[in-house]
Design an enzyme around this catalytic site. Structure first.
Site, PDB file in Angstrom:
ATOM      1  N   GLY A 124       0.920  -1.228  -0.006  1.00 28.84           N
ATOM      2  CA  GLY A 124       0.081  -0.095   0.087  1.00 28.84           C
ATOM      3  C   GLY A 124       0.839   1.256  -0.001  1.00 28.84           C
TER       4      GLY A 124
ATOM      5  CB  ILE B 226       2.905   2.977   4.617  1.00 27.09           C
ATOM      6  CG1 ILE B 226       2.154   3.999   5.277  1.00 27.09           C
ATOM      7  CG2 ILE B 226       4.327   2.754   5.649  1.00 27.09           C
ATOM      8  CD1 ILE B 226       1.509   3.655   6.601  1.00 27.09           C
TER       9      ILE B 226
ATOM     10  NE  ARG C  15      -6.551  -8.201   1.555  1.00 30.81           N
ATOM     11  CZ  ARG C  15      -7.520  -7.388   1.020  1.00 30.81           C
ATOM     12  NH1 ARG C  15      -8.666  -7.494   0.675  1.00 30.81           N
ATOM     13  NH2 ARG C  15      -7.333  -5.983   1.303  1.00 30.81           N
TER      14      ARG C  15
ATOM     15  CB  THR D  57       6.248   0.321  11.105  1.00 29.85           C
ATOM     16  OG1 THR D  57       6.176  -0.124   9.571  1.00 29.85           O
ATOM     17  CG2 THR D  57       7.771   0.718  11.601  1.00 29.85           C
TER      18      THR D  57
ATOM     19  NE  ARG E 109      -2.891  -0.239  14.754  1.00 31.52           N
ATOM     20  CZ  ARG E 109      -2.475   0.964  14.389  1.00 31.52           C
ATOM     21  NH1 ARG E 109      -1.271   0.944  13.912  1.00 31.52           N
ATOM     22  NH2 ARG E 109      -3.400   1.702  13.882  1.00 31.52           N
TER      23      ARG E 109
ATOM     24  CD  GLU F 189       1.633  -0.535  20.500  1.00 35.03           C
ATOM     25  OE1 GLU F 189       1.108   0.354  20.339  1.00 35.03           O
ATOM     26  OE2 GLU F 189       2.177  -0.837  19.596  1.00 35.03           O
TER      27      GLU F 189
ATOM     28  CG  HIS G 287       2.612   2.751  17.916  1.00 32.46           C
ATOM     29  ND1 HIS G 287       1.519   1.908  18.030  1.00 32.46           N
ATOM     30  CD2 HIS G 287       2.347   3.377  16.741  1.00 32.46           C
ATOM     31  CE1 HIS G 287       0.872   2.000  17.074  1.00 32.46           C
ATOM     32  NE2 HIS G 287       1.384   2.789  16.143  1.00 32.46           N
TER      33      HIS G 287
ATOM     34  N   GLY H  98       5.886   5.687  14.706  1.00 38.34           N
ATOM     35  CA  GLY H  98       5.896   5.639  13.301  1.00 38.34           C
ATOM     36  C   GLY H  98       5.467   7.135  12.618  1.00 38.34           C
TER      37      GLY H  98
HETATM   38  C1  GLV Z   1      -0.532   4.480  13.675  1.00 34.70           C
HETATM   39  O1  GLV Z   1      -0.206   3.678  14.031  1.00 34.70           O
HETATM   40  C2  GLV Z   1      -1.582   4.823  12.779  1.00 34.70           C
HETATM   41  O2  GLV Z   1      -2.248   3.667  12.366  1.00 34.70           O
HETATM   42  O3  GLV Z   1      -2.000   6.127  12.243  1.00 34.70           O
END
Ligand code: GLV
Length: 324
Positions: free
Chosen positions: A159, A161, A181, A240, A242, A271, A289, A291
């Site tokens: 995607g 990112i 997928r 990065t 979940r 978390e 976390h 990111g």
């Molecule tokens: C952060 O983890 C987000 O999903 O924006």
């Protein structure tokens, strides 16, 4: 038409620019001082809300909608991931759900690549060595890491990112392969020189596996003991997305027994807890976390979330709805 004065609940403090947008159209409440609300407190503060601007820590489900009551029109999460939201439970009640895709793409890919450099070049380990005042001297075999040039990056989920991560890796001379997928457009494959592989092939042939798929029932523990055993003993895993996409105890074991060489983790299964075994290992780079955690990105995310809430409350199309 918009309610004369909608009640807008913001569950964590957000940048001023976003608060200002919300205040133009409604009465805004947020916890002051900022704190994580317990589920009970959350349900109390959202009672009677027309809009809730939430974060990934909030469990948003049927009980949430019931606690908010019939005025609730929109839940606007300040995040791209929305695995904490039961979207059908909300949309079936006519509540719009929105998220913040796009604006955090570069920040998250930067962090993912930073973790890759940190673990392959042993930056955390080196810093711990210095801070512990352990004697050291430069020599040719000292703290050798692993180079990235000519290595293969396997991206799970190409995607926005995932593609941003691939572009960074290309600049470092890596070859790109991906699984997911569905296959990406030909133009994207051509731009990135990316080869589409099955998940199993990706695991066994990549020097680095970087996870960029959303957390869904299908991707929960996608990386388990079996998947880790398919990876090369010299390979690195970067997560990065979940935490629950990875079986954290299986990963800790694989890192300890040399099944894989290392990992870079920004997210964790429970978390803010981190598996205690991971904290003992030198071959894992850890971040809490972070990111999307830049001033610019968090401002853009919160502003987009505010625009989404304002749009729904004023009867217009929100910029980034979650389709569900
Ligand atoms: C952060 O983890 C987000 O999903 O924006």
């Amino acid at each position: 038409m918009a309610d004369a004065s909608p009640r807008i609940v913001v569950t964590r403090e957000i940048p001023q620019a976003a608060l200002d947008l919300l205040r133009e159209i409604g009465d805004v409440w947020w916890p002051q001082p900022d704190k994580a609300l317990s589920p009970g407190e959350l349900h109390q503060v959202i009672a009677g809300a027309d809009a809730v601007v939430s974060t990934l820590q909030d469990r948003v489900d049927a009980a949430f909608a019931d606690a908010a009551g019939p005025r609730l029109k929109v839940v606007s999460t300040v995040a791209v991931g929305y695995d904490n939201i039961d979207v059908p439970a909300l949309t079936s009640r006519g509540i719009v759900v929105t998220n913040t895709p796009g604006v955090l793409t570069d920040a998250t890919a930067d962090l993912a690549f930073g973790l890759l450099l940190a673990v392959t070049r042993r930056l955390g380990e080196g810093e711990r060595l210095l801070r512990s005042r352990t004697p050291w001297s430069f020599h040719l075999g000292f703290m050798l890491g692993s180079g990235l040039q000519g290595k293969t990056l396997g991206i799970v989920g190409l995607g926005q990112i995932g593609r941003a991560m691939a572009r960074r890796a290309l600049a470092f001379g890596m070859d790109i392969r991906y699984s997911g997928r569905r296959r990406a457009d030909e133009a994207i494959e051509r731009e990135l020189g990316a080869t589409y592989l099955s998940f199993e092939e990706l695991l066994s042939s990549s020097d680095v596996v970087s996870l960029h798929c959303p957390l869904t029932p299908l991707t929960h523990h996608l990386i388990d003991a079996d998947a880790l055993a398919r990876m090369k003993p010299s390979a690195y895993l970067i997560n990065t997305t979940r935490g629950p996409v990875v079986d954290e105890s299986a990963l800790a074991k694989a890192l300890a027994d040399g099944t894989i060489a290392g990992a870079g983790l920004d997210v964790f299964e429970n978390e803010p807890e981190v598996h205690p075994d991971l904290l003992e290992l030198d071959n894992v780079a850890l971040a809490p976390h972070l990111g999307s955690a830049t001033v610019e990105t968090r401002t853009a995310m919160a502003t987009l979330a505010a625009r989404n809430a304002v749009a729904v409350l004023t009867g217009t199309q929100p910029p980034t709805p979650v389709r569900g």
